[in-house]
Design a protein around this motif. Structure first.
Motif, PDB file in Angstrom:
ATOM      1  N   TYR A  66     -10.819  -2.377  -9.367  1.00 35.40           N
ATOM      2  CA  TYR A  66     -11.334  -3.977  -9.412  1.00 35.40           C
ATOM      3  C   TYR A  66     -12.251  -3.509  -9.714  1.00 35.40           C
ATOM      4  O   TYR A  66     -12.877  -2.446  -9.906  1.00 35.40           O
ATOM      5  CB  TYR A  66     -11.794  -4.062  -7.756  1.00 35.40           C
ATOM      6  N   GLN A  67     -13.129  -4.446 -10.855  1.00 35.17           N
ATOM      7  CA  GLN A  67     -13.423  -3.727 -11.848  1.00 35.17           C
ATOM      8  C   GLN A  67     -15.760  -5.492 -11.745  1.00 35.17           C
ATOM      9  O   GLN A  67     -16.424  -3.964 -11.751  1.00 35.17           O
ATOM     10  CB  GLN A  67     -13.631  -4.917 -13.566  1.00 35.17           C
ATOM     11  N   ASP A  68     -15.495  -5.843 -10.740  1.00 36.11           N
ATOM     12  CA  ASP A  68     -16.789  -6.359 -10.297  1.00 36.11           C
ATOM     13  C   ASP A  68     -16.726  -6.345  -9.189  1.00 36.11           C
ATOM     14  O   ASP A  68     -17.001  -7.202  -8.817  1.00 36.11           O
ATOM     15  CB  ASP A  68     -16.483  -8.070 -10.750  1.00 36.11           C
ATOM     16  N   THR A  69     -17.004  -5.432  -9.365  1.00 39.89           N
ATOM     17  CA  THR A  69     -18.056  -4.467  -7.852  1.00 39.89           C
ATOM     18  C   THR A  69     -19.692  -5.233  -7.956  1.00 39.89           C
ATOM     19  O   THR A  69     -20.095  -4.636  -9.322  1.00 39.89           O
ATOM     20  CB  THR A  69     -17.365  -3.292  -7.638  1.00 39.89           C
ATOM     21  N   PRO A  70     -20.548  -4.896  -6.638  1.00 42.62           N
ATOM     22  CA  PRO A  70     -21.789  -5.535  -6.799  1.00 42.62           C
ATOM     23  C   PRO A  70     -22.336  -3.963  -7.498  1.00 42.62           C
ATOM     24  O   PRO A  70     -23.536  -4.568  -8.630  1.00 42.62           O
ATOM     25  CB  PRO A  70     -22.324  -5.075  -5.514  1.00 42.62           C
ATOM     26  N   SER A  71     -21.998  -2.743  -7.361  1.00 45.02           N
ATOM     27  CA  SER A  71     -22.327  -1.528  -8.563  1.00 45.02           C
ATOM     28  C   SER A  71     -22.028  -2.416 -10.077  1.00 45.02           C
ATOM     29  O   SER A  71     -22.582  -1.490 -10.412  1.00 45.02           O
ATOM     30  CB  SER A  71     -21.880  -0.610  -7.913  1.00 45.02           C
ATOM     31  N   GLY A  72     -21.583  -2.441 -10.278  1.00 48.15           N
ATOM     32  CA  GLY A  72     -20.877  -2.307 -11.257  1.00 48.15           C
ATOM     33  C   GLY A  72     -19.383  -1.576 -12.170  1.00 48.15           C
ATOM     34  O   GLY A  72     -19.389  -1.509 -12.965  1.00 48.15           O
ATOM     35  N   ARG A  73     -19.738  -0.461 -10.916  1.00 44.77           N
ATOM     36  CA  ARG A  73     -18.716   0.927 -11.038  1.00 44.77           C
ATOM     37  C   ARG A  73     -17.076   0.353 -10.116  1.00 44.77           C
ATOM     38  O   ARG A  73     -17.162  -0.406 -10.112  1.00 44.77           O
ATOM     39  CB  ARG A  73     -19.275   1.713  -9.929  1.00 44.77           C
ATOM     40  N   VAL A  74     -16.760   0.868 -11.223  1.00 45.74           N
ATOM     41  CA  VAL A  74     -14.729   0.576 -11.106  1.00 45.74           C
ATOM     42  C   VAL A  74     -14.576   1.060  -9.797  1.00 45.74           C
ATOM     43  O   VAL A  74     -14.543   2.549  -9.460  1.00 45.74           O
ATOM     44  CB  VAL A  74     -13.799   0.739 -12.437  1.00 45.74           C
ATOM     45  N   ILE A  79     -17.286   0.284  -1.146  1.00 46.66           N
ATOM     46  CA  ILE A  79     -15.685   0.646  -0.424  1.00 46.66           C
ATOM     47  C   ILE A  79     -14.921   0.156   0.584  1.00 46.66           C
ATOM     48  O   ILE A  79     -15.893   0.328   1.820  1.00 46.66           O
ATOM     49  CB  ILE A  79     -15.755   2.387  -0.306  1.00 46.66           C
ATOM     50  N   PRO A  80     -14.153  -0.614   0.467  1.00 49.23           N
ATOM     51  CA  PRO A  80     -13.988  -1.429   1.829  1.00 49.23           C
ATOM     52  C   PRO A  80     -12.511  -0.391   1.971  1.00 49.23           C
ATOM     53  O   PRO A  80     -11.941   0.706   1.442  1.00 49.23           O
ATOM     54  CB  PRO A  80     -12.750  -2.498   0.528  1.00 49.23           C
ATOM     55  N   HIS A  81     -11.982  -0.361   3.244  1.00 46.20           N
ATOM     56  CA  HIS A  81     -11.144  -0.034   3.767  1.00 46.20           C
ATOM     57  C   HIS A  81      -9.860  -0.181   3.489  1.00 46.20           C
ATOM     58  O   HIS A  81     -10.160  -1.329   2.690  1.00 46.20           O
ATOM     59  CB  HIS A  81     -10.708  -0.517   5.897  1.00 46.20           C
ATOM     60  N   PHE A  82      -8.889   0.392   3.208  1.00 46.64           N
ATOM     61  CA  PHE A  82      -8.072   0.897   2.211  1.00 46.64           C
ATOM     62  C   PHE A  82      -6.754  -0.898   3.146  1.00 46.64           C
ATOM     63  O   PHE A  82      -6.314  -1.740   1.884  1.00 46.64           O
ATOM     64  CB  PHE A  82      -6.462   1.685   2.369  1.00 46.64           C
ATOM     65  N   GLY A 123     -16.498  -3.957   2.791  1.00 57.44           N
ATOM     66  CA  GLY A 123     -17.227  -3.032   1.440  1.00 57.44           C
ATOM     67  C   GLY A 123     -17.531  -4.823   0.362  1.00 57.44           C
ATOM     68  O   GLY A 123     -17.789  -5.276   1.151  1.00 57.44           O
ATOM     69  N   PHE A 124     -16.897  -4.874  -0.691  1.00 60.06           N
ATOM     70  CA  PHE A 124     -17.235  -5.995  -1.561  1.00 60.06           C
ATOM     71  C   PHE A 124     -16.345  -6.817  -1.461  1.00 60.06           C
ATOM     72  O   PHE A 124     -17.347  -7.319  -1.865  1.00 60.06           O
ATOM     73  CB  PHE A 124     -17.727  -4.779  -3.153  1.00 60.06           C
ATOM     74  N   LEU A 125     -15.819  -6.134  -0.546  1.00 57.66           N
ATOM     75  CA  LEU A 125     -14.619  -7.942  -0.849  1.00 57.66           C
ATOM     76  C   LEU A 125     -15.029  -8.626   0.578  1.00 57.66           C
ATOM     77  O   LEU A 125     -15.600  -8.685   1.036  1.00 57.66           O
ATOM     78  CB  LEU A 125     -12.580  -7.309  -0.759  1.00 57.66           C
ATOM     79  N   HIS A 126     -13.736 -10.163   0.002  1.00 55.15           N
ATOM     80  CA  HIS A 126     -14.999 -10.926   1.020  1.00 55.15           C
ATOM     81  C   HIS A 126     -14.860 -10.574   2.794  1.00 55.15           C
ATOM     82  O   HIS A 126     -13.898 -10.182   3.095  1.00 55.15           O
ATOM     83  CB  HIS A 126     -14.065 -12.140   1.361  1.00 55.15           C
ATOM     84  N   GLY A 177     -12.450  -8.644   6.183  1.00 51.01           N
ATOM     85  CA  GLY A 177     -12.428  -7.165   7.190  1.00 51.01           C
ATOM     86  C   GLY A 177     -11.330  -7.437   7.974  1.00 51.01           C
ATOM     87  O   GLY A 177     -11.592  -6.113   8.877  1.00 51.01           O
ATOM     88  N   GLY A 178     -10.049  -7.807   8.323  1.00 47.42           N
ATOM     89  CA  GLY A 178      -9.787  -8.026   9.431  1.00 47.42           C
ATOM     90  C   GLY A 178      -9.815  -8.374  10.653  1.00 47.42           C
ATOM     91  O   GLY A 178     -11.286  -7.911  10.689  1.00 47.42           O
ATOM     92  N   LEU A 179      -9.545  -8.909  11.746  1.00 50.38           N
ATOM     93  CA  LEU A 179      -9.396  -8.634  12.852  1.00 50.38           C
ATOM     94  C   LEU A 179      -9.320  -7.383  13.805  1.00 50.38           C
ATOM     95  O   LEU A 179      -8.544  -6.455  14.118  1.00 50.38           O
ATOM     96  CB  LEU A 179      -8.122  -9.381  13.375  1.00 50.38           C
ATOM     97  N   LYS A 180     -10.376  -7.422  14.619  1.00 50.74           N
ATOM     98  CA  LYS A 180     -10.288  -6.185  15.769  1.00 50.74           C
ATOM     99  C   LYS A 180     -10.300  -6.459  17.443  1.00 50.74           C
ATOM    100  O   LYS A 180     -10.875  -7.228  17.493  1.00 50.74           O
ATOM    101  CB  LYS A 180     -12.183  -5.617  15.675  1.00 50.74           C
ATOM    102  N   LEU A 181      -9.644  -5.253  17.616  1.00 52.30           N
ATOM    103  CA  LEU A 181      -9.048  -5.598  18.994  1.00 52.30           C
ATOM    104  C   LEU A 181      -9.601  -4.202  19.330  1.00 52.30           C
ATOM    105  O   LEU A 181     -10.065  -3.463  19.006  1.00 52.30           O
ATOM    106  CB  LEU A 181      -7.768  -5.086  18.784  1.00 52.30           C
TER     107      LEU A 181
END
Lengths: 623, 357
Positions: free
Chosen positions: B325-333, B45-48, B80-83, B87-91
């Protein structure tokens, strides 16, 4: 509207070769051991001794070997020296530390509370690894844990996180069986803890799509006789000491146990609807985090066979017996160990096993394909693991002594898509874990790092792999309430109070920067390279002032002195640095680069500069 | 909070929202993802902000040199599952990018050496090549003078009070928003509200000190963004920026024996401003001591949830919060805002409605 700002206001060699199979797939398995016979192996795939000893130490211990051990290995001409080295390492303390860490990551279920439950869990688990206890025995002990949670050999922490975090009894049972199926079967069953698989999971997991929520409850019902239990009710909960006393006396109990008598005590998360030891699948909307349950009392039943406890058997004993007897229990561990050594499991994700896709016949009935990337090899290794009585070390011997393990993946190209070719690939190249990077930097530079752990005042630890969770090392572990120390850092061997704090904070910070996991939140370690990790290694003040600064690294000081006193030539210096940090000799171009860089610099500047470039080199940070 | 008291017409206050969790890590996780904590899906699960980074990726232009997501202070929830690039830049907590400056006084020769070593490694086709790319991008950031100014790396400071830290975060956020270089989500952090003991004690992190920090920071943001023209040329930057101030749960009403307040999920306040929010209003009513909700104040027959708040944020940015988003590693939407466990969620439209005079 373009942008959103979100404010957070937050708060904390014998057996190295298993018996050759007689069945089909012999060629595949023989290739795994000895390399493909049909074609001559590419000579560039041969992993030299120096890289082998680096890899095997990193994979089995997470640490790099001492230089003396490396040179001893390099000078050994025996053809059996690699197998002998594997044998030596799996008998070492460093191996025990690394694999204790592996299991703690697997269960990710620590409760901190000053280490009251976590420390016994950590050291008991460590003892089981050290003793070479079989995987099925370890799992059974965890499942059947009872007794005072803070006792020396307690494994209560396996249950404690859920017991403390859950707000609703049925969620605790559901979460705990989900943890068990995930860690011990490789199956995330939490989907069917809310709804039946049908009409939801057909495109996700064929096996789970045929299962019902009631079957999940049947699994959770194996745990329904167990409770976190407080033995009396007269604690002074208005004082910190009273609360700690309660924590120290808290027990994990089983109402199926004939010796248990609830007496005057009461259950943690007490709810009279569920205090009779049964799984009542009955809840109201808004209770807990799952959809309401409406199924009455559910008897324990294994999800695939319906098997339950035998006469006179406790529910958790039955669960342990059935679970460890299920082939999936062995398959899961084989898959996890394979992923550890080869960077990717036969089945991915490791918690995504699909019982409907285990073999061709089953998969066809679901109109699907087989899930595993190599069924023959996976099943063969699983047979071996079961036949060797779930001996983790035996399985590791087989994997690490194989031809497939001992090739140079960096030279393998992308690899194929089928059979063993899939694994002969540069996809196997991976970044080191945060803990391995931490230890490598401080070990290679001989900075003398050592760490302290919450709740332990009589010893220190010298590796990030010895830390029981991601809240450690704890710079306050030796502090008392008066602002002083329970034990003076110097009495534990720290050179000074300043060094004590520096060791703790630098490791904490480095591990965090490189993406250490979070067991409390059940987040795995990150091994991706990010802008932050790159900037940290290149620019972080600690690297420059403390690691590579003046008089901080005995290794650097020695090297500078050797060079200035002409005990090492420039060429020898370059070779020393490459061998120490990159585990290979420099190529001619690299020799020229270093020579050119070094020619107009003093040793005390040039040598730290060169080490800095090697700490940032891909061959240091990757394996 | 005297500064905010002078600006009540700029913000709206939600008083009928409840949290589902009462343990920090799980509650923060839900606040940042719109999902309840699930051990099975935790690494997926990714950060919003990562979700928005992914969704807005196609809209980025060449001048968008900053990442879509910036996270100041905390980085517990990742892509999360996104590239990885989402992930964003941490300050750091003081609103600066950590280690952008090279500590070494003669960095160029070291970097020349590293560059030569990278070139000697050749064109690596495996993950090692990703590191070299990342190192080179990081090096480019180090040399980007404008970036240094934006992220405040050139300003030294020695005030470590919460007020100073938080104000610096707000100043960084305002500069980044005004620069319009592709950043769409900025997460700021004001820690220290876990006041189980001595909530009114004297220290840097007691309630008055933290309230002052929040007061200073939010007032600065309101004024600064309101003083600058919108990127679209119509209105102000504040009108283009939704500001949400929220904790992961509330605190108990009565003081405990230690003079502090404990975790309390039943009710927590949320401040929203800018981005079309109609200021000068409260939505929902709590009883006289703030212990429970007496009037939910919206159209749904239940309290508002973190899911509703997340749906509101997506909606305000013009993003369909029912995005899947459909194509997650777990297959779960994957749902941008979870409804599978929490049930239906709704954007809080009343925030954007004209307030009756």
């Amino acid at each position: 509207m373009r942008t959103v700002l979100l404010f957070l206001m937050t708060c904390p060699l014998v057996g190295a070769f298993a018996q050759m199979p007689k069945a089909a797939g012999l060629e595949e398995i023989a290739s795994f051991y000895r390399g493909p016979r049909a074609k001559k192996p590419d000579p560039s795939l041969k992993l030299d001794d120096r890289l082998f000893i680096r890899r095997i130490f990193l994979d089995l211990t997470g640490r790099l070997p001492d230089p003396e051990r490396v040179e001893l290995f390099m000078s050994n001409t025996s053809t059996a020296k690699r197998a002998a080295l594997v044998e030596e390492i799996i008998g070492s303390e460093a191996f025990v530390d690394r694999w204790t860490y592996f299991f703690e990551d697997l269960f990710s279920t620590h409760v901190l509370i000053g280490g009251i439950y976590r420390n016994p869990f950590h050291f008991t688990l460590r003892q089981m690894v050290a003793d070479g206890r079989p995987w099925n025995e370890m799992a059974s002990r965890l499942i059947m844990e009872t007794g005072v949670g803070s006792r020396e050999d307690s494994l209560f922490s396996f249950w404690g996180l859920g017991a403390f975090l859950s707000e609703f009894r049925l969620d605790f049972l559901d979460d705990q069986i989900s943890l068990i199926t995930k860690s011990m079967l490789g199956m995330s069953t939490s989907c069917i803890s809310c709804h039946d698989g049908a009409y939801h999971l057909e495109d996700i997991n064929k096996g789970l799509s045929t299962m019902t929520r009631r079957q999940f409850w049947g699994m959770a019902a194996f745990l329904s006789s167990s409770y976190a239990y407080i033995p009396r009710s007269d604690y002074d909960l208005g004082s910190e000491e009273g609360i700690l006393e309660l924590y120290r006396e808290l027990m994990y109990v089983d109402t199926d146990d004939a010796d248990f008598n609830k007496g005057e005590g009461f259950y943690f998360l007490s709810d009279e609807r569920f205090d009779d030891g049964n799984y009542h699948a009955q809840s109201e909307p808004g209770e807990g985090m799952r959809a309401p349950r409406n199924g009455g009392v559910v008897e324990p039943a294994w999800m695939t066979t319906g098997e339950g406890p035998q006469t006179g058997e406790t529910r958790r004993a039955a669960l342990a017996r059935i679970l460890t007897g299920d082939r999936q229990f062995a398959l899961n561990m084989v898959n996890r160990l394979w992923a550890h050594f080869f960077g990717e499991g036969f089945v991915e994700p490791l918690t995504g096993w699909d019982l409907g896709r285990l073999d061709t016949e089953t998969a066809l009935t679901h109109g699907s394909t087989v899930q595993s990337r190599n069924v023959v090899l996976m099943e063969y290794l699983t047979d071996f693991f079961i036949d060797s009585n779930y001996d983790l070390r035996a399985l590791m011997r087989v994997l690490t002594n194989s031809w497939l393990y001992q090739i140079n993946y960096a030279n393998a190209g992308k690899g194929g898509t089928n059979g063993l070719d899939y694994w002969v690939s540069n996809r196997r190249v991976r970044r080191l874990e945060p803990e391995a990077i931490n230890d490598a930097i401080f070990d290679l530079l001989e900075t003398g790092h050592r760490y302290v752990i919450t709740g332990i005042h009589d010893r220190t630890f010298d590796s990030a792999w010895q830390l029981p969770d991601n809240y450690e090392p704890n710079p306050g572990a030796l502090s008392n309430r008066e602002g002083g120390f329970v034990v003076e850092p110097e009495s534990l061997g720290f050179p000074s109070e300043e060094a004590y704090y520096y060791y703790q904070f630098s490791a904490l910070s480095l591990l965090e920067r490189f993406g250490r996991g979070d067991r409390y939140s059940q987040v795995l370690a990150d091994t991706e390279s990010t802008v932050q990790t790159a900037l940290s290694m290149m620019n972080w003040e600690m690297i420059h002032t403390w690691v590579l600064g003046e008089n901080t690294s005995p290794f650097l000081q020695r090297l500078i002195e050797d060079y200035e006193n002409q005990r090492q030539t420039e060429t020898e210096l370059t070779q020393t640095l490459f061998r120490r940090f990159l585990w290979r000799d420099p190529n001619p171009l690299e020799v020229d680069i270093f020579a050119s860089y070094f020619k107009d610099k003093e040793a005390e500047q040039g040598i730290p500069d060169m080490v800095w470039s090697l700490l940032n080199h891909v061959d240091f940070l990757y394996k | 909070m005297p500064l905010l008291a002078e600006r009540t017409d700029r913000f709206a206050l939600l008083r009928s929202i409840s949290a589902s969790e009462q343990v920090h890590e799980r509650a923060v996780y839900q606040m940042l993802t719109g999902h309840r904590h699930s051990a099975a899906l935790i690494n997926e699960i990714p950060h919003f902000g990562s979700v928005l980074s992914y969704i807005f990726d196609g809209q980025r232009s060449q001048s968008d040199t900053l990442p879509s997501l910036m996270k100041i202070g905390r980085n517990g929830v990742k892509n999360g599952f996104l590239h990885n690039k989402h992930g964003g830049l941490k300050l750091s907590f003081d609103g600066r990018i950590e280690n952008l400056d090279h500590f070494y006084e003669r960095p160029s020769s070291r970097f020349d050496l590293l560059t030569q070593m990278q070139q000697a490694a050749g064109q690596l086709q495996d993950r090692r090549g990703d590191l070299i790319d990342t190192q080179q991008r990081s090096r480019a950031m180090m040399l980007d003078v404008e970036l240094g100014q934006l992220l405040g790396t050139e300003t030294e400071f020695d005030d470590y009070s919460p007020t100073a830290f938080f104000l610096r975060q707000c100043q960084t956020a305002a500069r980044v928003i005004n620069a319009n270089k592709g950043t769409r989500v900025i997460q700021l952090t004001l820690d220290g509200w876990d006041q189980h003991v001595s909530i009114y004690g004297e220290g840097s992190f007691d309630l008055p000190s933290l309230s002052r920090a929040l007061d200073d920071g939010l007032a600065f943001l309101i004024d600064d963004l309101e003083s600058k023209p919108a990127v679209t040329g119509q209105g102000t930057l504040l009108e283009e920026t939704l500001i949400v101030a929220v904790g992961e749960f509330g605190r108990t009403v009565a003081l405990n024996t230690g003079g502090g307040r404990d975790h309390y999920p039943d009710i927590l306040p949320v401040l929203l401003m800018g981005g079309g929010v109609q200021g000068g209003q409260t939505i929902g009513v709590s009883n006289e001591n703030g212990a429970y909700i007496t009037d939910r104040g919206w159209s749904q027959n239940r309290s508002m949830t973190m899911g509703d708040l997340m749906a509101t944020i997506y909606s305000a940015l013009g993003v369909d919060w029912t995005w899947r988003y459909q194509d997650t590693p777990s297959g779960r939407v994957f749902e941008a805002v979870d409804t599978s466990i929490a049930g239906p969620v709704f954007a809080i439209e009343d925030l954007f409605s004209e307030v009756p005079s």
